[in-house]
Design an enzyme around this catalytic site. Structure first.
Site, PDB file in Angstrom:
ATOM      1  N   ASP A 166       0.793  -1.232   0.000  1.00 54.67           N
ATOM      2  CA  ASP A 166       0.000   0.000   0.000  1.00 54.67           C
ATOM      3  C   ASP A 166       0.826   1.285   0.000  1.00 54.67           C
ATOM      4  O   ASP A 166       1.735   1.440   0.831  1.00 54.67           O
ATOM      5  CB  ASP A 166      -0.879   0.057   1.251  1.00 54.67           C
ATOM      6  CG  ASP A 166      -1.705  -1.182   1.470  1.00 54.67           C
ATOM      7  OD1 ASP A 166      -1.629  -2.112   0.658  1.00 54.67           O
ATOM      8  OD2 ASP A 166      -2.432  -1.221   2.479  1.00 54.67           O
TER       9      ASP A 166
ATOM     10  N   PHE B 103       0.965  -0.581  10.236  1.00 51.90           N
ATOM     11  CA  PHE B 103       0.160  -0.789   9.037  1.00 51.90           C
ATOM     12  C   PHE B 103      -0.175   0.562   8.391  1.00 51.90           C
ATOM     13  O   PHE B 103       0.290   1.615   8.821  1.00 51.90           O
ATOM     14  CB  PHE B 103      -1.105  -1.567   9.397  1.00 51.90           C
ATOM     15  CG  PHE B 103      -0.924  -3.065   9.404  1.00 51.90           C
ATOM     16  CD1 PHE B 103       0.312  -3.656   9.226  1.00 51.90           C
ATOM     17  CD2 PHE B 103      -2.023  -3.896   9.594  1.00 51.90           C
ATOM     18  CE1 PHE B 103       0.469  -5.038   9.230  1.00 51.90           C
ATOM     19  CE2 PHE B 103      -1.886  -5.282   9.600  1.00 51.90           C
ATOM     20  CZ  PHE B 103      -0.637  -5.852   9.412  1.00 51.90           C
ATOM     21  N   SER B 104      -1.023   0.517   7.390  1.00 50.66           N
ATOM     22  CA  SER B 104      -1.248   1.674   6.518  1.00 50.66           C
ATOM     23  C   SER B 104      -1.834   2.877   7.254  1.00 50.66           C
ATOM     24  O   SER B 104      -2.470   2.747   8.299  1.00 50.66           O
ATOM     25  CB  SER B 104      -2.166   1.280   5.368  1.00 50.66           C
ATOM     26  OG  SER B 104      -1.498   0.447   4.460  1.00 50.66           O
TER      27      SER B 104
ATOM     28  N   ARG C 229      -8.496  -0.172  11.022  1.00 53.09           N
ATOM     29  CA  ARG C 229      -7.201   0.206  10.461  1.00 53.09           C
ATOM     30  C   ARG C 229      -7.291   1.196   9.299  1.00 53.09           C
ATOM     31  O   ARG C 229      -8.342   1.538   8.806  1.00 53.09           O
ATOM     32  CB  ARG C 229      -6.459  -1.044   9.994  1.00 53.09           C
ATOM     33  CG  ARG C 229      -7.172  -1.907   8.985  1.00 53.09           C
ATOM     34  CD  ARG C 229      -6.295  -3.108   8.604  1.00 53.09           C
ATOM     35  NE  ARG C 229      -6.982  -4.066   7.760  1.00 53.09           N
ATOM     36  CZ  ARG C 229      -7.664  -5.105   8.215  1.00 53.09           C
ATOM     37  NH1 ARG C 229      -7.769  -5.313   9.510  1.00 53.09           N
ATOM     38  NH2 ARG C 229      -8.250  -5.951   7.373  1.00 53.09           N
ATOM     39  N   ASP C 230      -6.091   1.605   8.898  1.00 50.56           N
ATOM     40  CA  ASP C 230      -5.832   2.405   7.696  1.00 50.56           C
ATOM     41  C   ASP C 230      -6.418   3.817   7.790  1.00 50.56           C
ATOM     42  O   ASP C 230      -7.224   4.231   6.948  1.00 50.56           O
ATOM     43  CB  ASP C 230      -6.369   1.698   6.442  1.00 50.56           C
ATOM     44  CG  ASP C 230      -5.865   0.271   6.310  1.00 50.56           C
ATOM     45  OD1 ASP C 230      -4.812  -0.026   6.896  1.00 50.56           O
ATOM     46  OD2 ASP C 230      -6.505  -0.529   5.613  1.00 50.56           O
TER      47      ASP C 230
END
Length: 581
Positions: free
Chosen positions: A97, A158-159, A227-228
């Site tokens: 990503d 993470f993203s 998330r993200d």
């Protein structure tokens, strides 16, 4: 990223990288070998730190370059035939990503999910690269490392996204940090089997190195699937807004904050559009409507797996943002890209309310990305695209407000035009005749297809076909694009572009209905292993990987016209590499 689902399900992935949390984050290496595979890359030295450099400084001694893992790269490193020449790829390791896209001080920063020591998704870091023109990229040191907890358990970054905290709303910056350099990264702290929480990191040296906030996490709802985060500035409400995925609840949650640290829930946009297994990598932007002074809000949601073609895809909704809720104009699911290899798209943050809306996508698919037959790296990003909105005919009765995508700054790479033709039709000697391409070089083609409807038109024959052959001696490998006027269909065939490598999920051929309401324009960017196709000035886009045998690259292109179809204003132009080593 599908890795998140794998990890959350408790499957253990073996990694080769030991803890890096205690190591300095801006290091040079002592030496470099000739690199044939990822395991040969020289280890980072813990003995020599390097002060933050000015922009344009990553050329190492003796004509070598600095890689994404702080390794020296030998001259000619980026000339490998399996590596794209104009699309960003990591120097080594696995990338997925795009993260933290931010423009400030005349520089575009692009961070990305990065597993530096493996060719499969694993121990995720935030890689970092920068550009002044969105085309030529320079590698910077890793921005965020995993955290090591008791018993060696890692939590992974993470993203997420990035913003410029110009007015120091967070209080993280001193007066010595100029406003344009107050970059804050917002990311998911993924702790396998424990939680996914939102955290922040910030820079005090203009975006070269980053420090994690001591009070992390800044948002924790006790969820394994949360998330993200994408953070934007709401100019009307004068506050920050976070858009974050409640992944397996099919929800996109909105939160507000005045300081990037304390967050209040606003609303949840849920169970809309294509669902797939889970929602990921959301984004939202105020997008201009072409030909007007108006804007509409667009909400982006990635889903994986569950795409119509299988695996990964990005959908979007057009609507309005009222400061609390995203309200879609309709229930229609629209897809950003109709190819097989476009996922986790991200948008650039700018401190200007009327800045162009610019985004980048990951040019791969979780169905087969971990098996792609590249040697020292895996995956590429698309070229940067500008997004606008346009009313696009869907049939003779209905228009639909749709995302329009324009590739940015590819013109900076154009070499001398290789081929031009005002018209190629079925009676032309040029129809189907191969045009030889420069070796190991990206290129673009531009063409308008038209049909003479006074002639008979039969499905499967009333078409224009573009064939890109490899440069192997027998021309056994190819990828093709058909526009079938009788069937109103665009077909991409890459069945002959996976010789020597096979994956049952690597869809060999797929068709997409296109409403043909006049001529059809095609603009294509062809790079080693990657095709980006833009139809009717960006009304539809198709991003697709292809894999010729090792050592083979695109060598010829031909335009074959059948049964009343003509190619008009045909041009083929080589594109110069973006790399200087």
């Amino acid at each position: 990223m599908f890795l998140k689902y794998i990890l959350a399900s408790g499957i253990c992935l073996v990694s080769l990288l030991s803890s890096t949390n205690a190591a300095p984050r801006h290091l040079y290496v002592k030496r470099y070998p000739v690199i044939y595979n990822a395991s040969n890359i020289t280890e980072v030295s813990n003995s020599t730190t390097v002060p933050p450099p000015p922009f344009v400084n990553t050329t190492a001694p003796n004509g070598t370059c600095l890689g994404n893992y702080n390794e020296y790269l030998p001259s000619g490193y980026y000339n490998a035939t399996d590596r794209p020449k104009i699309h960003f790829t990591p120097s080594s390791g696995f990338m997925n990503d795009p993260n933290g896209l931010v423009y400030t001080g005349g520089v575009y920063h692009m961070f990305f999910q990065y597993s530096p020591k493996t060719l499969t998704a694993g121990e995720v870091h935030w890689g970092h690269t920068v550009s002044k023109d969105l085309i030529h990229w320079e590698n910077y040191p890793i921005a965020i490392y995993p955290d090591e907890h008791e018993n060696g358990v890692l939590s992974l970054p993470f993203s997420g996204s990035a913003v410029v905290d110009v007015h120091n709303s967070s209080g993280l910056f001193s007066n010595d940090t100029i406003p344009e350099e107050r970059i804050v990264l917002i990311y998911t702290d993924h702790w396998t089997g424990v939680a996914e929480r939102q955290a922040i990191a910030y820079t005090t040296d203009g975006g070269y190195t980053f420090k994690k906030y001591s009070g992390n996490p800044v948002l924790d709802i006790n969820s394994l699937q949360f998330r993200d985060p994408k953070v934007i500035w709401d100019f009307d409400a004068n506050r920050w807004v976070m858009i974050v995925a409640m992944s397996q609840n099919y929800g996109i949650a909105f939160y507000s904050s005045y300081d990037l640290i304390h967050w209040t829930e606003l609303s949840v946009f849920s169970t809309s559009g294509y669902l797939g297994l889970q929602y990921e990598c959301p984004g939202m932007a105020r997008v201009p409507v072409e030909g007007t002074d108006e804007y509409k809000w667009v909400l982006f949601i990635s889903i994986n797996p569950g795409a119509p073609l299988g695996g990964s895809v990005v959908q979007y909704f057009v609507g309005d943002w009222n400061g609390t809720n995203f309200v879609p104009d309709d229930g229609q699911t629209r897809f950003v890209d109709l190819g097989k290899d476009f996922y986790a798209s991200a948008l650039y943050h700018s401190s200007s309310a009327n800045a162009d809306v610019i985004g980048v996508g990951w040019a791969s698919n979780w169905q087969y990305t971990n098996q792609a037959p590249t040697q020292v790296f895996r995956s590429a990003m698309t070229v940067a695209r500008k997004f606008t909105l346009r009313d696009v005919p869907q049939n003779p009765m209905t228009n639909l407000t749709s995302l329009i995508q324009t590739p940015l700054n590819v013109s900076l790479l154009r070499d001398e035009t290789l081929f031009t033709a005002p018209v190629i039709n079925s009676s032309s000697s040029l129809s189907g005749s191969p045009i030889t391409l420069p070796s190991n070089t990206a290129f673009e083609f531009n063409v308008t297809l038209s049909i003479n409807y006074t002639e008979g038109c039969t499905t499967g024959y009333c078409l224009g076909r573009i064939i890109i052959d490899s440069d192997d001696p027998y021309r056994l490998q190819s990828i093709s694009v058909d526009v079938d006027f009788a069937a109103s269909t665009l077909v991409i065939n890459r069945a002959k572009a996976q010789m020597g490598w096979f994956n049952s999920l690597f869809t060999p051929s797929f068709a997409n209905d296109i409403y043909i309401y006049g001529n059809v324009t095609l603009y294509g960017i062809v790079d080693n292993g990657l095709l980006e196709l833009y139809v009717n000035n960006g009304e539809k886009t198709y991003t697709n990987d292809f894999f010729f045998l090792q050592g083979a690259t695109p060598g010829q292109i031909s335009f074959a016209a059948f049964q009343g179809v003509s190619f008009n204003n045909v041009t083929v132009t080589p594109l110069k590499t973006i790399w200087n080593c």
